[in-house]
Design a protein around this motif. Sequence first.
Motif, PDB file in Angstrom:
ATOM      1  N   ALA A 387       0.963  -1.178  -0.080  1.00  0.00           N
ATOM      2  CA  ALA A 387       0.003   0.080  -0.028  1.00  0.00           C
ATOM      3  C   ALA A 387       1.074   1.216   0.096  1.00  0.00           C
ATOM      4  CB  ALA A 387      -0.721  -0.177   1.134  1.00  0.00           C
ATOM      5  N   VAL A 388       0.621   2.244  -0.823  1.00  0.00           N
ATOM      6  CA  VAL A 388       1.365   3.314  -1.110  1.00  0.00           C
ATOM      7  C   VAL A 388       0.571   4.693  -1.138  1.00  0.00           C
ATOM      8  CG1 VAL A 388       3.149   1.973  -2.383  1.00  0.00           C
ATOM      9  CG2 VAL A 388       1.258   3.182  -3.763  1.00  0.00           C
ATOM     10  N   THR A 389       1.285   5.779  -0.940  1.00  0.00           N
ATOM     11  CA  THR A 389       0.329   7.163  -0.900  1.00  0.00           C
ATOM     12  C   THR A 389       0.394   7.315  -2.632  1.00  0.00           C
ATOM     13  OG1 THR A 389       2.528   8.243  -1.044  1.00  0.00           O
ATOM     14  CG2 THR A 389       1.693   7.697   0.948  1.00  0.00           C
ATOM     15  N   GLU A 390      -0.572   8.283  -2.903  1.00  0.00           N
ATOM     16  CA  GLU A 390      -1.130   8.682  -4.181  1.00  0.00           C
ATOM     17  C   GLU A 390       0.224   9.244  -5.011  1.00  0.00           C
ATOM     18  OE1 GLU A 390      -4.181  11.380  -6.630  1.00  0.00           O
ATOM     19  OE2 GLU A 390      -4.044  11.480  -4.399  1.00  0.00           O
ATOM     20  N   ALA A 427      -7.327  -8.747  -8.066  1.00  0.00           N
ATOM     21  CA  ALA A 427      -7.619  -9.949  -8.148  1.00  0.00           C
ATOM     22  C   ALA A 427      -8.010 -10.272  -6.635  1.00  0.00           C
ATOM     23  CB  ALA A 427      -6.518 -10.813  -8.747  1.00  0.00           C
ATOM     24  N   SER A 428      -8.937 -11.230  -6.704  1.00  0.00           N
ATOM     25  CA  SER A 428      -9.631 -11.597  -5.231  1.00  0.00           C
ATOM     26  C   SER A 428      -8.971 -13.139  -4.930  1.00  0.00           C
ATOM     27  CB  SER A 428     -11.362 -11.486  -5.361  1.00  0.00           C
ATOM     28  OG  SER A 428     -11.691 -12.352  -6.343  1.00  0.00           O
ATOM     29  N   ASN A 429      -8.230 -13.919  -5.713  1.00  0.00           N
ATOM     30  CA  ASN A 429      -7.860 -14.952  -5.549  1.00  0.00           C
ATOM     31  C   ASN A 429      -6.593 -15.222  -4.676  1.00  0.00           C
ATOM     32  OD1 ASN A 429      -6.450 -14.129  -7.793  1.00  0.00           O
ATOM     33  ND2 ASN A 429      -6.016 -16.169  -8.355  1.00  0.00           N
ATOM     34  N   PHE A 430      -6.227 -14.071  -4.006  1.00  0.00           N
ATOM     35  CA  PHE A 430      -5.156 -14.051  -3.128  1.00  0.00           C
ATOM     36  C   PHE A 430      -5.493 -14.398  -1.664  1.00  0.00           C
ATOM     37  CE2 PHE A 430      -3.550 -10.766  -6.334  1.00  0.00           C
ATOM     38  CZ  PHE A 430      -2.374 -11.469  -6.563  1.00  0.00           C
ATOM     39  N   ALA A 431      -4.621 -15.001  -1.134  1.00  0.00           N
ATOM     40  CA  ALA A 431      -4.626 -15.358   0.454  1.00  0.00           C
ATOM     41  C   ALA A 431      -4.953 -14.109   1.259  1.00  0.00           C
ATOM     42  CB  ALA A 431      -3.482 -16.035   0.978  1.00  0.00           C
ATOM     43  N   ILE A 432      -4.440 -13.060   1.065  1.00  0.00           N
ATOM     44  CA  ILE A 432      -4.693 -11.812   1.755  1.00  0.00           C
ATOM     45  C   ILE A 432      -5.261 -10.852   0.826  1.00  0.00           C
ATOM     46  CG2 ILE A 432      -3.733  -9.835   3.108  1.00  0.00           C
ATOM     47  CD1 ILE A 432      -1.616 -11.908   4.248  1.00  0.00           C
ATOM     48  N   LEU A 433      -6.332 -10.499   0.892  1.00  0.00           N
ATOM     49  CA  LEU A 433      -6.993  -9.426  -0.085  1.00  0.00           C
ATOM     50  C   LEU A 433      -6.358  -8.294   0.066  1.00  0.00           C
ATOM     51  CD1 LEU A 433     -10.760 -10.444   0.394  1.00  0.00           C
ATOM     52  CD2 LEU A 433      -9.394 -11.373  -1.477  1.00  0.00           C
ATOM     53  N   PRO A 434      -6.053  -7.486  -0.824  1.00  0.00           N
ATOM     54  CA  PRO A 434      -5.585  -6.110  -0.988  1.00  0.00           C
ATOM     55  C   PRO A 434      -6.325  -5.093  -0.108  1.00  0.00           C
ATOM     56  CG  PRO A 434      -5.439  -6.994  -3.381  1.00  0.00           C
ATOM     57  CD  PRO A 434      -6.514  -7.974  -2.467  1.00  0.00           C
ATOM     58  N   SER A 435      -7.869  -5.303  -0.069  1.00  0.00           N
ATOM     59  CA  SER A 435      -8.608  -4.511   1.063  1.00  0.00           C
ATOM     60  C   SER A 435      -7.907  -4.465   2.187  1.00  0.00           C
ATOM     61  CB  SER A 435      -9.975  -4.720   0.656  1.00  0.00           C
ATOM     62  OG  SER A 435     -10.137  -6.082   1.113  1.00  0.00           O
ATOM     63  N   ALA A 436      -7.405  -5.588   2.725  1.00  0.00           N
ATOM     64  CA  ALA A 436      -6.932  -5.665   4.275  1.00  0.00           C
ATOM     65  C   ALA A 436      -5.900  -4.497   4.412  1.00  0.00           C
ATOM     66  CB  ALA A 436      -6.507  -7.054   4.465  1.00  0.00           C
ATOM     67  N   LEU A 437      -5.208  -4.098   3.562  1.00  0.00           N
ATOM     68  CA  LEU A 437      -4.439  -2.993   3.702  1.00  0.00           C
ATOM     69  C   LEU A 437      -5.032  -1.481   3.754  1.00  0.00           C
ATOM     70  CD1 LEU A 437      -1.528  -3.994   1.233  1.00  0.00           C
ATOM     71  CD2 LEU A 437      -1.821  -4.579   3.635  1.00  0.00           C
ATOM     72  N   THR A 438      -5.128  -0.866   4.764  1.00  0.00           N
ATOM     73  CA  THR A 438      -5.991  -0.186   4.940  1.00  0.00           C
ATOM     74  C   THR A 438      -5.608   1.396   4.984  1.00  0.00           C
ATOM     75  OG1 THR A 438      -6.402  -0.435   7.254  1.00  0.00           O
ATOM     76  CG2 THR A 438      -7.874  -1.655   5.977  1.00  0.00           C
ATOM     77  N   GLU A 440      -3.440   3.091   3.221  1.00  0.00           N
ATOM     78  CA  GLU A 440      -3.660   3.902   1.810  1.00  0.00           C
ATOM     79  C   GLU A 440      -4.383   3.054   0.978  1.00  0.00           C
ATOM     80  OE1 GLU A 440      -2.494   6.788   1.376  1.00  0.00           O
ATOM     81  OE2 GLU A 440      -1.355   7.075   3.122  1.00  0.00           O
ATOM     82  N   ALA A 441      -5.019   3.692   0.025  1.00  0.00           N
ATOM     83  CA  ALA A 441      -6.019   3.309  -0.905  1.00  0.00           C
ATOM     84  C   ALA A 441      -5.332   2.627  -2.190  1.00  0.00           C
ATOM     85  CB  ALA A 441      -7.081   3.979  -1.357  1.00  0.00           C
ATOM     86  N   TYR A 442      -4.022   3.243  -2.615  1.00  0.00           N
ATOM     87  CA  TYR A 442      -3.315   2.750  -3.917  1.00  0.00           C
ATOM     88  C   TYR A 442      -2.529   1.827  -3.336  1.00  0.00           C
ATOM     89  CZ  TYR A 442      -4.864   7.274  -5.412  1.00  0.00           C
ATOM     90  OH  TYR A 442      -5.798   8.397  -5.876  1.00  0.00           O
ATOM     91  N   ARG A 443      -2.592   0.680  -4.265  1.00  0.00           N
ATOM     92  CA  ARG A 443      -1.673  -0.664  -3.992  1.00  0.00           C
ATOM     93  C   ARG A 443      -0.963  -1.087  -5.353  1.00  0.00           C
ATOM     94  NH1 ARG A 443      -6.805  -0.758  -2.024  1.00  0.00           N
ATOM     95  NH2 ARG A 443      -7.041  -0.959   0.147  1.00  0.00           N
ATOM     96  N   ALA A 444       0.359  -1.535  -5.170  1.00  0.00           N
ATOM     97  CA  ALA A 444       0.845  -2.163  -6.021  1.00  0.00           C
ATOM     98  C   ALA A 444       1.253  -3.745  -5.746  1.00  0.00           C
ATOM     99  CB  ALA A 444       2.018  -1.362  -6.233  1.00  0.00           C
ATOM    100  N   LEU A 445       1.771  -4.556  -6.872  1.00  0.00           N
ATOM    101  CA  LEU A 445       1.921  -5.761  -6.556  1.00  0.00           C
ATOM    102  C   LEU A 445       3.382  -6.117  -6.983  1.00  0.00           C
ATOM    103  CD1 LEU A 445       0.591  -8.163  -5.454  1.00  0.00           C
ATOM    104  CD2 LEU A 445      -0.042  -8.887  -7.984  1.00  0.00           C
ATOM    105  N   VAL A 446       4.119  -6.719  -6.107  1.00  0.00           N
ATOM    106  CA  VAL A 446       5.608  -6.631  -6.510  1.00  0.00           C
ATOM    107  C   VAL A 446       5.995  -8.126  -6.311  1.00  0.00           C
ATOM    108  CG1 VAL A 446       8.073  -6.024  -5.729  1.00  0.00           C
ATOM    109  CG2 VAL A 446       6.040  -4.433  -5.303  1.00  0.00           C
ATOM    110  N   ALA A 447       6.534  -8.508  -7.625  1.00  0.00           N
ATOM    111  CA  ALA A 447       7.026  -9.908  -7.492  1.00  0.00           C
ATOM    112  C   ALA A 447       8.579  -9.886  -7.065  1.00  0.00           C
ATOM    113  CB  ALA A 447       7.332 -10.727  -8.893  1.00  0.00           C
TER     114      ALA A 447
END
Length: 472
Positions: A387-390, A427-438, A440-447
């Motif tokens: 979760a990152v800032t705008e 995507a909602s098929n993750f073990a931890i939903l991105p919405s659990a990170l509260t 900040e509203a902006y999210r990024a996925l890192v491999a």
Amino acid sequence: MVEMTSKTGAQPRKVTNAQPIPDKDAEASPAGRFTYNQTTPSSEVKGAGALQTMLAKEFGNEEIKETSAPQPAPSRLSQPLSPLWSRILKTVAGLAILLTVGWMPMQRLFQVSSVEAVVNAQIVTIRAPIGGVIAEGLEGLRVGSTIPAGWELATVTNARADHTAIEHAGEELGAAREEQDALAARISRLAELRSGIGKRVEAFRIDRKNRVAAQIAEIDAQLTAAEAVLARAEAEFERQSSLTAKGAAAKAARETAKRDLDVAAAELDQAKARKAALAVEAEALAQSRFFGDGYDDEPRSAQRLDDIAETMASLEADKARQDARVARLEEGLTREKSLFDLASEAKLTAPTAGQVWELFTAPGEQVVAGQPLISVLDCSKLLVTAAVTEAVYNTLSVGMPASFTFREGSRALPGKVVQLSGVSSAASNFAILPSALTKEAYRALVAVEGMQHEGSCPVGRTGRVVFGKTSS
């Protein structure tokens, strides 16, 4: 005035120079103070000795020795610093401590990093392919159990699977095979009949060939006789013509000789024609061809042989079509059996290696097709949801390098940005939903590479993502 302190912790005693009095009149005051009078030098020396003797008795010889011993001169280093230098040294020490303690927080202020980050992974949900009962498996599985790829998880059986299609396909295949066998039997009988007729036809051909050869020989003999008769008729005609020309014979004799000559020539031509016809028949017999006649039925047997060959060809074509139909029906029956097996029993295997995340069923439970049974955490492809800032989000791009560090401290693991979901639903098929990170509203996925070495499957562990650089 001299102040002395005893070892016993008594109150300090003071020796005060008072009015000079004789030594014999010296006495201690009630407060412990001793006075003596100093009148002459001799009395001063005597008073000093008496004072030393008195101090020795009061404090002991050891203190007297220390008091009487000469004190060394104080060094320059032992002298107290001036207030200015003391303040300078304290300021330098405070700045050093501030830089040491505050360097890491100050360094983080200049990094483009996440507000919060958590290790994540995709969830693979295994659903029931058919409706039925959980017959086997699941006994040893628990939430968190590690399973390899291809591991047999459970078996679903359906005792009510419809087998009508298999019965219908089996009946149709049986009828087709009966017809196939009937066609094969007819072809076999016609083959035997053709073989018998063929032998008879071959025997007739040989006999006919021999008879034609005999007839040709007979005609050759007739040709020889006809040629002889023709020669004699020509001679007789010439003789009668000569006699008639001389008037020695009547014209009737000449005409008779002319008729005999024509008959002999006609008989010779007839014999040649018969020989030519027999030669054609002989050539046909040599090629196994026959000419029909009304006096023998063997040529009709040859025609029957042709009819049998034509019938067999038609039957063989029908059998070939029937063979193809039987093959299709066999494939259909095999397919129906496979479908029945799939509908009656299904073995569930792990599509990937990982850990059991959730169990939605138990042995003996009735399930329906499509019902979720087990979810497996795919630990082979770990990701980090950050979760990152705008402001930070607007500086990111897919493929941008990054590094991840666990919250409890570890080496920085290299990675790269693979998805920028922003405020949209990820995507909602993750073990931890991105919405659990509260935060900040902006999210990024890192491999991130190498997280498996930090633990068996560190999903849920938190850390920090720094964008724009990787670990060296």
